[in-house]
Motif scaffolding. Structure first.
Motif, PDB file in Angstrom:
ATOM      1  N   VAL A 136       0.835  -1.198   0.000  1.00 52.14           N
ATOM      2  CA  VAL A 136       0.000   0.000   0.000  1.00 52.14           C
ATOM      3  C   VAL A 136       0.868   1.246   0.000  1.00 52.14           C
ATOM      4  O   VAL A 136       2.072   1.198   0.294  1.00 52.14           O
ATOM      5  N   VAL A 137       0.245   2.363  -0.320  1.00 48.74           N
ATOM      6  CA  VAL A 137       0.925   3.647  -0.247  1.00 48.74           C
ATOM      7  C   VAL A 137       1.095   4.029   1.222  1.00 48.74           C
ATOM      8  O   VAL A 137       0.129   3.994   1.987  1.00 48.74           O
ATOM      9  N   PRO A 138       2.306   4.366   1.666  1.00 45.27           N
ATOM     10  CA  PRO A 138       2.517   4.742   3.070  1.00 45.27           C
ATOM     11  C   PRO A 138       1.648   5.931   3.476  1.00 45.27           C
ATOM     12  O   PRO A 138       1.314   6.782   2.652  1.00 45.27           O
ATOM     13  N   ARG A 139       1.286   5.959   4.730  1.00 42.86           N
ATOM     14  CA  ARG A 139       0.561   7.054   5.381  1.00 42.86           C
ATOM     15  C   ARG A 139      -0.925   7.103   5.045  1.00 42.86           C
ATOM     16  O   ARG A 139      -1.636   7.985   5.512  1.00 42.86           O
ATOM     17  N   VAL A 140      -1.424   6.166   4.237  1.00 46.16           N
ATOM     18  CA  VAL A 140      -2.862   6.092   3.992  1.00 46.16           C
ATOM     19  C   VAL A 140      -3.504   5.316   5.142  1.00 46.16           C
ATOM     20  O   VAL A 140      -3.064   4.212   5.463  1.00 46.16           O
ATOM     21  N   PRO A 141      -4.537   5.858   5.788  1.00 47.77           N
ATOM     22  CA  PRO A 141      -5.175   5.159   6.909  1.00 47.77           C
ATOM     23  C   PRO A 141      -5.710   3.790   6.505  1.00 47.77           C
ATOM     24  O   PRO A 141      -6.184   3.593   5.372  1.00 47.77           O
ATOM     25  N   THR A 142      -5.654   2.871   7.434  1.00 53.31           N
ATOM     26  CA  THR A 142      -6.081   1.500   7.164  1.00 53.31           C
ATOM     27  C   THR A 142      -7.511   1.428   6.647  1.00 53.31           C
ATOM     28  O   THR A 142      -7.809   0.676   5.714  1.00 53.31           O
ATOM     29  N   VAL A 143      -8.414   2.195   7.224  1.00 52.03           N
ATOM     30  CA  VAL A 143      -9.808   2.143   6.795  1.00 52.03           C
ATOM     31  C   VAL A 143      -9.941   2.557   5.330  1.00 52.03           C
ATOM     32  O   VAL A 143     -10.776   2.014   4.581  1.00 52.03           O
ATOM     33  N   ASP A 144      -9.109   3.473   4.875  1.00 47.98           N
ATOM     34  CA  ASP A 144      -9.158   3.896   3.474  1.00 47.98           C
ATOM     35  C   ASP A 144      -8.464   2.898   2.556  1.00 47.98           C
ATOM     36  O   ASP A 144      -8.838   2.759   1.385  1.00 47.98           O
ATOM     37  N   VAL A 199     -17.826   2.603   5.938  1.00 47.99           N
ATOM     38  CA  VAL A 199     -18.661   1.771   6.817  1.00 47.99           C
ATOM     39  C   VAL A 199     -18.448   0.296   6.508  1.00 47.99           C
ATOM     40  O   VAL A 199     -18.292  -0.532   7.415  1.00 47.99           O
ATOM     41  N   ARG A 200     -18.425  -0.048   5.234  1.00 44.94           N
ATOM     42  CA  ARG A 200     -18.186  -1.442   4.843  1.00 44.94           C
ATOM     43  C   ARG A 200     -16.778  -1.882   5.258  1.00 44.94           C
ATOM     44  O   ARG A 200     -16.595  -2.989   5.775  1.00 44.94           O
ATOM     45  N   ALA A 201     -15.785  -0.994   5.051  1.00 46.06           N
ATOM     46  CA  ALA A 201     -14.415  -1.314   5.445  1.00 46.06           C
ATOM     47  C   ALA A 201     -14.319  -1.515   6.956  1.00 46.06           C
ATOM     48  O   ALA A 201     -13.675  -2.459   7.436  1.00 46.06           O
ATOM     49  N   ALA A 202     -14.968  -0.651   7.705  1.00 45.23           N
ATOM     50  CA  ALA A 202     -14.930  -0.759   9.171  1.00 45.23           C
ATOM     51  C   ALA A 202     -15.568  -2.059   9.640  1.00 45.23           C
ATOM     52  O   ALA A 202     -15.083  -2.700  10.586  1.00 45.23           O
ATOM     53  N   ILE A 229      -9.223  -6.290  13.882  1.00 43.12           N
ATOM     54  CA  ILE A 229      -8.241  -5.212  13.853  1.00 43.12           C
ATOM     55  C   ILE A 229      -8.747  -4.132  14.801  1.00 43.12           C
ATOM     56  O   ILE A 229      -9.832  -3.576  14.584  1.00 43.12           O
ATOM     57  N   PRO A 230      -8.027  -3.824  15.880  1.00 43.22           N
ATOM     58  CA  PRO A 230      -8.526  -2.852  16.871  1.00 43.22           C
ATOM     59  C   PRO A 230      -8.870  -1.505  16.237  1.00 43.22           C
ATOM     60  O   PRO A 230      -8.141  -1.008  15.372  1.00 43.22           O
ATOM     61  N   GLN A 231      -9.962  -0.919  16.667  1.00 40.70           N
ATOM     62  CA  GLN A 231     -10.428   0.340  16.085  1.00 40.70           C
ATOM     63  C   GLN A 231      -9.402   1.453  16.221  1.00 40.70           C
ATOM     64  O   GLN A 231      -9.323   2.338  15.372  1.00 40.70           O
ATOM     65  N   ARG A 232      -8.574   1.396  17.271  1.00 40.62           N
ATOM     66  CA  ARG A 232      -7.565   2.435  17.464  1.00 40.62           C
ATOM     67  C   ARG A 232      -6.519   2.432  16.352  1.00 40.62           C
ATOM     68  O   ARG A 232      -5.780   3.414  16.182  1.00 40.62           O
ATOM     69  N   LEU A 233      -6.467   1.343  15.562  1.00 37.37           N
ATOM     70  CA  LEU A 233      -5.491   1.248  14.469  1.00 37.37           C
ATOM     71  C   LEU A 233      -6.064   1.669  13.121  1.00 37.37           C
ATOM     72  O   LEU A 233      -5.312   1.821  12.167  1.00 37.37           O
ATOM     73  N   TRP A 234      -7.363   1.853  13.026  1.00 44.15           N
ATOM     74  CA  TRP A 234      -7.989   2.054  11.730  1.00 44.15           C
ATOM     75  C   TRP A 234      -7.510   3.322  11.030  1.00 44.15           C
ATOM     76  O   TRP A 234      -7.542   3.396   9.804  1.00 44.15           O
TER      77      TRP A 234
END
Length: 227
Positions: A97-105, A123-126, A134-139
């Motif tokens: 993946v491209v660095p610095r892109v949030p996991t949810v995205d 919402v679907r990704a979450a 995957i803990p929400q604090r990491l999303w």
């Protein structure tokens, strides 16, 4: 949904005097909607090569690979990109993946590329990230900082976020703990029930037995490798 006929592939070793290594000849395979087929065979038999040809990363020497109505062998790069965007999903062993892109995205991206509204895609990704523990604090962090197991689960979430009519799975349960392994098996079963045609490599024999309708030994298509 996936139909392979008369497929061949060889590699030319340009740094070794142009030596040609034949790796596949006469491969044929049909995978119907709602069917999961396992590719089996010894290491080097051509399982990954066949998967990469279906995905369009390796160009076949001859034959055809039809995914839906598109022949991947003769398709243009634009047609292959559209196939990957709309029809053919791929869960590899590694997350790129491209660095610095949030996991949810990262997980939502396949939906965003299809024009799904951002909020609905997230919402679907979450939902999938939560299901895969995957803990929400990491999303909202980049998955490039995650452990190997966490990255694999992000990759799986990304691969299942859109209901692809065809799926390629490369060791989807490798290195997963029992709880998350069960989640992934359930996701594959749900994709089958929804009509996805699935081709996979499963060294996890119990997973293969549970998910796959049949196995195809690619050794029979590999010159010089006994079946």
């Amino acid at each position: 949904m996936i139909r392979i006929e008369g497929l061949s592939k060889s590699f030319t070793l340009h740094n070794q005097g142009g030596t040609v290594i034949p790796v596949m000849a006469g491969a044929c395979l049909t995978v119907h909607p709602g069917e999961c087929v396992a590719l089996v065979g010894a290491s080097g038999a051509g399982k990954s090569t066949l998967m990469r040809m279906i995905w369009g990363n390796y160009l076949a020497g001859s034959g055809s690979i039809r995914v839906g109505s598109l022949d991947v062998v003769t398709a243009s790069p634009r047609e292959i990109l559209r196939l990957r965007r709309e029809t053919l999903g791929y869960v590899s062993q590694f997350l790129r993946v491209v660095p610095r892109v949030p996991t949810v995205d990262v997980v939502a991206e396949p939906l965003l590329n299809l024009g799904v509204p951002t909020e609905a895609a997230r919402v679907r990704a979450a939902h999938l990230l939560d299901r895969l523990n995957i803990p929400q604090r990491l999303w909202h962090l980049s998955p490039t900082t995650f452990s190997g197991g966490e990255q694999q689960r992000v990759n799986i979430a990304r691969g299942f976020v859109h209901p692809y009519p065809a799926l390629l799975l490369d060791e989807p349960t490798a290195s997963l703990d029992p709880v998350n392994r069960e989640v992934v098996l359930a996701l594959v079963e749900e994709a089958k029930a929804a009509g996805a045609a699935i081709v996979g490599i499963f060294h996890d024999a119990a997973a293969r037995e549970r998910l796959c309708d049949r196995s195809v030994d690619v050794s029979v298509f590999t010159p010089g490798v006994a079946a």
